[in-house]
Enzyme design. Structure first.
Site, PDB file in Angstrom:
ATOM      1  CE  LYS A  17      -0.997  -0.075   4.931  1.00  0.00           C
ATOM      2  NZ  LYS A  17      -0.116   1.009   5.381  1.00  0.00           N
ATOM      3  NE  ARG A  92      -1.672   0.777  11.739  1.00  0.00           N
ATOM      4  CZ  ARG A  92      -0.786   1.101  10.805  1.00  0.00           C
ATOM      5  NH1 ARG A  92      -0.905   2.204  10.110  1.00  0.00           N
ATOM      6  NH2 ARG A  92       0.226   0.311  10.571  1.00  0.00           N
ATOM      7  NE  ARG A 131       8.659  -3.052   5.059  1.00  0.00           N
ATOM      8  CZ  ARG A 131       7.451  -2.621   5.406  1.00  0.00           C
ATOM      9  NH1 ARG A 131       6.664  -2.066   4.499  1.00  0.00           N
ATOM     10  NH2 ARG A 131       7.008  -2.752   6.631  1.00  0.00           N
ATOM     11  NE  ARG A 137       9.078  -0.197   8.536  1.00  0.00           N
ATOM     12  CZ  ARG A 137       7.834   0.070   8.174  1.00  0.00           C
ATOM     13  NH1 ARG A 137       7.591   0.538   6.970  1.00  0.00           N
ATOM     14  NH2 ARG A 137       6.837  -0.122   9.001  1.00  0.00           N
ATOM     15  NE  ARG A 148       4.473  -3.345  11.619  1.00  0.00           N
ATOM     16  CZ  ARG A 148       5.389  -3.654  10.692  1.00  0.00           C
ATOM     17  NH1 ARG A 148       6.311  -4.546  10.936  1.00  0.00           N
ATOM     18  NH2 ARG A 148       5.363  -3.060   9.541  1.00  0.00           N
TER      19      ARG A 148
HETATM   20  P1  AMP Z   1       2.984   1.745   8.934  1.00  0.00           P
HETATM   21  O1  AMP Z   1       4.153   2.335   8.236  1.00  0.00           O
HETATM   22  O2  AMP Z   1       1.679   2.279   8.449  1.00  0.00           O
HETATM   23  O3  AMP Z   1       3.007   0.245   8.947  1.00  0.00           O
HETATM   24  O4  AMP Z   1       3.078   2.220  10.452  1.00  0.00           O
HETATM   25  C1  AMP Z   1       4.206   1.891  11.253  1.00  0.00           C
HETATM   26  C2  AMP Z   1       3.860   2.022  12.720  1.00  0.00           C
HETATM   27  O5  AMP Z   1       3.475   3.386  13.014  1.00  0.00           O
HETATM   28  C3  AMP Z   1       2.689   1.182  13.199  1.00  0.00           C
HETATM   29  O6  AMP Z   1       3.072  -0.160  13.496  1.00  0.00           O
HETATM   30  C4  AMP Z   1       2.253   1.953  14.447  1.00  0.00           C
HETATM   31  O7  AMP Z   1       3.152   1.739  15.505  1.00  0.00           O
HETATM   32  C5  AMP Z   1       2.437   3.397  13.994  1.00  0.00           C
HETATM   33  N1  AMP Z   1       1.213   3.912  13.331  1.00  0.00           N
HETATM   34  C6  AMP Z   1       1.065   4.248  12.026  1.00  0.00           C
HETATM   35  N2  AMP Z   1      -0.169   4.677  11.760  1.00  0.00           N
HETATM   36  C7  AMP Z   1      -0.850   4.611  12.931  1.00  0.00           C
HETATM   37  C8  AMP Z   1      -2.185   4.878  13.314  1.00  0.00           C
HETATM   38  N3  AMP Z   1      -3.104   5.324  12.423  1.00  0.00           N
HETATM   39  N4  AMP Z   1      -2.525   4.710  14.614  1.00  0.00           N
HETATM   40  C9  AMP Z   1      -1.633   4.275  15.514  1.00  0.00           C
HETATM   41  N5  AMP Z   1      -0.362   3.967  15.227  1.00  0.00           N
HETATM   42  C10 AMP Z   1       0.038   4.111  13.945  1.00  0.00           C
END
Ligand code: AMP
Length: 198
Positions: A17, A92, A131, A137, A148
């Site tokens: 995404k 989310r 990745r 990361r 996650r």
């Molecule tokens: P992502 O890159 O979208 O996978 O986000 C990486 C991390 O950022 C997630 O595992 C959460 O710890 C935090 N995070 C990102 N978006 C949100 C959200 N909408 N609400 C809470 N935590 C978030």
């Protein structure tokens, strides 16, 4: 011409995404608003916010809703998001949907489409492992990945039950080449009358 499109892209971690979001937003001439990217940039820069969320991200937990929603409200209030945006990673969970709905309603706006990238769990895990090897990361450890994906299935996937009845969800098969998937998304958005930036 600036296109007006208010989009949300949803999919499990490893669904592609992030990559698709950038491609779509570029074509529509709208900014990507990725909460994950905002948190990572703050961690990298050592800001107060970054220090507040480092451990949370490393565990693969969610940052508190209030804090996350405030960040999104600030970002969407910037000029470049006035006529459109592509949200990636927010909302989310149900509480964040409520926040976003209220914020957009105040502006007399609503989402035009929710793009759901459909990818089987095994495929997501395989892509995330790749990745992890490539980008290193800190939240791509095997434990954090599983955590996650669990949160995605438990808290994020159910938001589609809210958006579904609004008739704005486009379920896109997320398995295929990058180009194929982008084309599928464009076709779905075009069917909604959302035209590309000239
Ligand atoms: P992502 O890159 O979208 O996978 O986000 C990486 C991390 O950022 C997630 O595992 C959460 O710890 C935090 N995070 C990102 N978006 C949100 C959200 N909408 N609400 C809470 N935590 C978030």
């Amino acid at each position: 011409m600036t296109a007006s499109a208010r989009l949300l892209i949803v999919g499990p971690q490893g669904s592609g995404k992030g990559t698709q979001g950038v491609r779509i937003a570029e074509s529509y001439g709208i900014p990507v608003v990725s909460t994950g990217d905002i948190f990572r940039a703050n961690i990298k820069d050592g800001t107060d916010l970054g220090q507040q969320v480092t451990a949370i991200l490393d565990r693969g937990d969610l940052v508190p809703d209030e804090l996350t929603s405030e960040i999104v409200r600030d970002r969407l209030s910037q000029d470049d998001a006035a006529t459109g945006f592509l949200l990636d990673g927010y909302p989310r969970n149900a509480a964040q949907v409520t926040h976003l709905d209220a914020f957009l309603a105040d502006r007399g706006e609503s989402l035009d489409a929710v793009i759901l990238l459909d990818v089987p769990r095994e495929e997501s895990i395989a892509r995330l492992k790749l990745r992890a090897a490539e980008q290193g990361r800190s939240d791509d450890t095997e434990e954090a990945i599983a955590h996650r994906l669990d949160i995605y299935e438990r808290e994020t996937a159910p938001i589609l039950e809210v958006y579904g009845p609004r008739g704005i969800v486009d379920r896109i098969d997320g398995v295929g080449s990058l180009e194929e998937i982008t084309e599928r998304v464009f076709a779905a958005l075009a069917a909604r009358g959302l035209r590309l930036a000239a």
